[in-house]
Design an enzyme around this catalytic site. Structure first.
Site, PDB file in Angstrom:
ATOM      1  N   ALA A  10     -32.964  91.247 -38.317  1.00  0.00           N
ATOM      2  CA  ALA A  10     -32.821  90.057 -37.466  1.00  0.00           C
ATOM      3  C   ALA A  10     -32.870  90.377 -35.975  1.00  0.00           C
ATOM      4  CB  ALA A  10     -31.533  89.327 -37.823  1.00  0.00           C
ATOM      5  N   SER A  11     -33.435  91.533 -35.623  1.00  0.00           N
ATOM      6  CA  SER A  11     -33.479  91.884 -34.194  1.00  0.00           C
ATOM      7  C   SER A  11     -34.542  91.088 -33.452  1.00  0.00           C
ATOM      8  CB  SER A  11     -33.746  93.384 -34.025  1.00  0.00           C
ATOM      9  OG  SER A  11     -35.014  93.716 -34.546  1.00  0.00           O
ATOM     10  N   ARG A  12     -35.511  90.556 -34.167  1.00  0.00           N
ATOM     11  CA  ARG A  12     -36.581  89.799 -33.486  1.00  0.00           C
ATOM     12  C   ARG A  12     -37.269  88.885 -34.494  1.00  0.00           C
ATOM     13  NH1 ARG A  12     -41.305  94.484 -32.943  1.00  0.00           N
ATOM     14  NH2 ARG A  12     -42.189  94.028 -34.994  1.00  0.00           N
ATOM     15  N   VAL A  61     -32.570  98.977 -44.566  1.00  0.00           N
ATOM     16  CA  VAL A  61     -32.388  98.358 -45.886  1.00  0.00           C
ATOM     17  C   VAL A  61     -33.086  99.120 -47.013  1.00  0.00           C
ATOM     18  CG1 VAL A  61     -32.001  96.004 -45.008  1.00  0.00           C
ATOM     19  CG2 VAL A  61     -34.336  96.744 -45.586  1.00  0.00           C
ATOM     20  N   SER A 139     -44.270  86.076 -48.936  1.00  0.00           N
ATOM     21  CA  SER A 139     -45.457  85.758 -48.109  1.00  0.00           C
ATOM     22  C   SER A 139     -46.481  85.097 -49.015  1.00  0.00           C
ATOM     23  CB  SER A 139     -46.052  87.039 -47.536  1.00  0.00           C
ATOM     24  OG  SER A 139     -47.366  86.796 -47.060  1.00  0.00           O
ATOM     25  N   TYR A 152     -48.656  95.554 -49.024  1.00  0.00           N
ATOM     26  CA  TYR A 152     -47.817  94.427 -48.581  1.00  0.00           C
ATOM     27  C   TYR A 152     -47.819  93.302 -49.616  1.00  0.00           C
ATOM     28  CZ  TYR A 152     -46.220  90.759 -45.293  1.00  0.00           C
ATOM     29  OH  TYR A 152     -45.543  89.737 -44.665  1.00  0.00           O
ATOM     30  N   ALA A 154     -48.465  93.520 -52.795  1.00  0.00           N
ATOM     31  CA  ALA A 154     -47.735  93.957 -53.997  1.00  0.00           C
ATOM     32  C   ALA A 154     -46.227  93.836 -53.764  1.00  0.00           C
ATOM     33  CB  ALA A 154     -48.113  95.394 -54.345  1.00  0.00           C
ATOM     34  N   ILE A 185     -47.498  83.132 -39.222  1.00  0.00           N
ATOM     35  CA  ILE A 185     -46.436  82.742 -38.287  1.00  0.00           C
ATOM     36  C   ILE A 185     -46.545  83.587 -37.019  1.00  0.00           C
ATOM     37  CG2 ILE A 185     -43.931  82.450 -38.011  1.00  0.00           C
ATOM     38  CD1 ILE A 185     -45.064  80.836 -40.395  1.00  0.00           C
TER      39      ILE A 185
HETATM   40  P1  NAI Z   1     -41.238  91.382 -37.198  1.00  0.00           P
HETATM   41  O1  NAI Z   1     -41.972  92.676 -37.302  1.00  0.00           O
HETATM   42  O2  NAI Z   1     -41.225  90.677 -35.892  1.00  0.00           O
HETATM   43  O3  NAI Z   1     -39.736  91.536 -37.699  1.00  0.00           O
HETATM   44  C1  NAI Z   1     -39.395  92.330 -38.802  1.00  0.00           C
HETATM   45  C2  NAI Z   1     -37.978  92.783 -38.625  1.00  0.00           C
HETATM   46  O4  NAI Z   1     -37.604  93.625 -39.722  1.00  0.00           O
HETATM   47  C3  NAI Z   1     -37.783  93.611 -37.348  1.00  0.00           C
HETATM   48  O5  NAI Z   1     -36.616  93.183 -36.713  1.00  0.00           O
HETATM   49  C4  NAI Z   1     -37.626  95.036 -37.870  1.00  0.00           C
HETATM   50  O6  NAI Z   1     -36.858  95.862 -37.034  1.00  0.00           O
HETATM   51  C5  NAI Z   1     -36.950  94.773 -39.197  1.00  0.00           C
HETATM   52  N1  NAI Z   1     -37.063  95.885 -40.123  1.00  0.00           N
HETATM   53  C6  NAI Z   1     -38.189  96.554 -40.472  1.00  0.00           C
HETATM   54  N2  NAI Z   1     -37.887  97.549 -41.318  1.00  0.00           N
HETATM   55  C7  NAI Z   1     -36.541  97.509 -41.528  1.00  0.00           C
HETATM   56  C8  NAI Z   1     -35.638  98.260 -42.297  1.00  0.00           C
HETATM   57  N3  NAI Z   1     -36.061  99.271 -43.037  1.00  0.00           N
HETATM   58  N4  NAI Z   1     -34.324  97.941 -42.270  1.00  0.00           N
HETATM   59  C9  NAI Z   1     -33.871  96.916 -41.508  1.00  0.00           C
HETATM   60  N5  NAI Z   1     -34.696  96.149 -40.748  1.00  0.00           N
HETATM   61  C10 NAI Z   1     -36.006  96.450 -40.762  1.00  0.00           C
HETATM   62  O7  NAI Z   1     -41.872  90.453 -38.325  1.00  0.00           O
HETATM   63  P2  NAI Z   1     -41.674  88.908 -38.662  1.00  0.00           P
HETATM   64  O8  NAI Z   1     -42.999  88.286 -38.498  1.00  0.00           O
HETATM   65  O9  NAI Z   1     -40.514  88.350 -37.973  1.00  0.00           O
HETATM   66  O10 NAI Z   1     -41.408  89.009 -40.231  1.00  0.00           O
HETATM   67  C11 NAI Z   1     -40.173  88.717 -40.863  1.00  0.00           C
HETATM   68  C12 NAI Z   1     -40.409  88.605 -42.356  1.00  0.00           C
HETATM   69  O11 NAI Z   1     -41.334  87.559 -42.598  1.00  0.00           O
HETATM   70  C13 NAI Z   1     -41.011  89.861 -42.983  1.00  0.00           C
HETATM   71  O12 NAI Z   1     -40.463  90.060 -44.266  1.00  0.00           O
HETATM   72  C14 NAI Z   1     -42.469  89.515 -43.083  1.00  0.00           C
HETATM   73  O13 NAI Z   1     -43.117  90.233 -44.108  1.00  0.00           O
HETATM   74  C15 NAI Z   1     -42.391  88.034 -43.405  1.00  0.00           C
HETATM   75  N6  NAI Z   1     -43.607  87.290 -43.140  1.00  0.00           N
HETATM   76  C16 NAI Z   1     -44.102  87.170 -41.862  1.00  0.00           C
HETATM   77  C17 NAI Z   1     -45.267  86.455 -41.658  1.00  0.00           C
HETATM   78  C18 NAI Z   1     -45.869  86.284 -40.287  1.00  0.00           C
HETATM   79  O14 NAI Z   1     -46.958  85.701 -40.213  1.00  0.00           O
HETATM   80  N7  NAI Z   1     -45.228  86.712 -39.223  1.00  0.00           N
HETATM   81  C19 NAI Z   1     -46.001  85.848 -42.769  1.00  0.00           C
HETATM   82  C20 NAI Z   1     -45.393  86.034 -44.052  1.00  0.00           C
HETATM   83  C21 NAI Z   1     -44.233  86.732 -44.208  1.00  0.00           C
END
Ligand code: NAI
Length: 244
Positions: A10-12, A61, A139, A152, A154, A185
């Site tokens: 939830a950092s961004r 996680v 997704s 991804y 899978a 998104i």
């Molecule tokens: P993002 O890259 O901005 O945020 C992902 C967050 O997960 C970051 O805060 C990161 O530090 C954290 N993270 C990554 N690995 C981690 C770990 N091992 N332990 C704890 N935290 C970890 O991406 P976004 O776009 O906000 O994505 C959030 C979720 O939504 C993801 O699961 C992504 O697959 C999913 N999603 C996003 C889409 C998009 O178009 N942006 C579309 C479909 C799904």
């Protein structure tokens, strides 16, 4: 007593917006991030401006022991977890022929195993409380597949199967488990895409725009609320009509 939501990654991006949306609804927030930084501190201050408490819990996680500790620290602080949002996720896109084994495993480890690690730890508390909501961020590519994203897709398809199985296992304990499948998104994850790639994706979206983190967070709010108390084991697409 305020309800408590634990949100991973939830950092961004979407995770941060989910934290803000649920804080506005009065939830105390346990905010997981891999590493603390200034932005996370600012987010905490923003959340607290809505008169709720925010605990920042560092942890990866994909590591079971971290998931265990994240859960324990949340319980120590708030004594309950009402909502778990498995949002943390990564991409490592590459066509299969050039994809390294490490990149396949890495994406599965964070996205799918991370969802398992957190759900296993948190659900044991929810079972005792005989109530809870688990909301997994999948997704649309977990349903449709996508060239260049076999790892991804899978992981996200795995999350959908996991969601439905958990929904069946935990229904008798009044724990509802659902998934959200966002389409395209606007976040840092998609900002890395080149303009021509973005344009091609937009052509496939009937609403002809990218979604916002808020579009996703609003469905989390609904799935966490009493309004969705007869919904479990479902996948809700938030994709502007991309996948029908
Ligand atoms: P993002 O890259 O901005 O945020 C992902 C967050 O997960 C970051 O805060 C990161 O530090 C954290 N993270 C990554 N690995 C981690 C770990 N091992 N332990 C704890 N935290 C970890 O991406 P976004 O776009 O906000 O994505 C959030 C979720 O939504 C993801 O699961 C992504 O697959 C999913 N999603 C996003 C889409 C998009 O178009 N942006 C579309 C479909 C799904």
């Amino acid at each position: 007593m305020n309800k408590v939501a634990l949100i991973t990654g939830a950092s961004r991006g979407i995770g941060k917006q989910i934290a803000i949306t649920l804080a506005k609804e009065g939830y105390n927030i346990s905010l997981n991030c891999r590493k603390q930084n200034e932005d996370v501190q600012k987010t905490k201050e923003e959340l607290e401006s809505y008169n709720v408490k925010c605990l920042i819990v560092e942890g990866d996680v994909s590591k079971f022991e971290d998931a265990e500790r994240i859960t324990k620290e949340t319980i120590e602080e708030f004594e309950r977890i009402d909502v778990l949002v498995n949002n943390a996720g990564i991409t490592k896109d590459m066509l299969l022929l050039r994809m390294k084994e490490e990149d396949f495993r890495n994406v599965i480890d964070v996205n799918l195993c991370g969802t398992f690690n957190m759900s296993k730890n948190v659900s044991s508390y929810m079972m005792k409380a005989r109530s809870g909501r688990i909301i997994n961020i999948a997704s649309v590519v977990g349903i449709s597949g996508n060239a260049g994203q076999s790892n991804y897709a899978a992981s996200k398809a795995g999350i959908i199967g996991f969601t439905k199985s958990l929904a069946k296992e935990l229904a008798s304990r009044n724990i509802l488990v659902n998934a959200i499948a966002p389409g395209f998104i606007e976040t840092d994850m998609t900002n890395v895409l080149k303009d021509d790639v973005k344009d091609k994706i937009l052509e496939q979206i009937p609403l002809r725009r990218e979604g916002t983190a808020e579009d996703v967070a609003n469905i989390v709010k609904f799935l966490a609320s009493d309004d969705s108390k007869y919904i479990t084991g479902q996948v809700i697409n938030v994709d502007g009509g991309m996948l029908m």
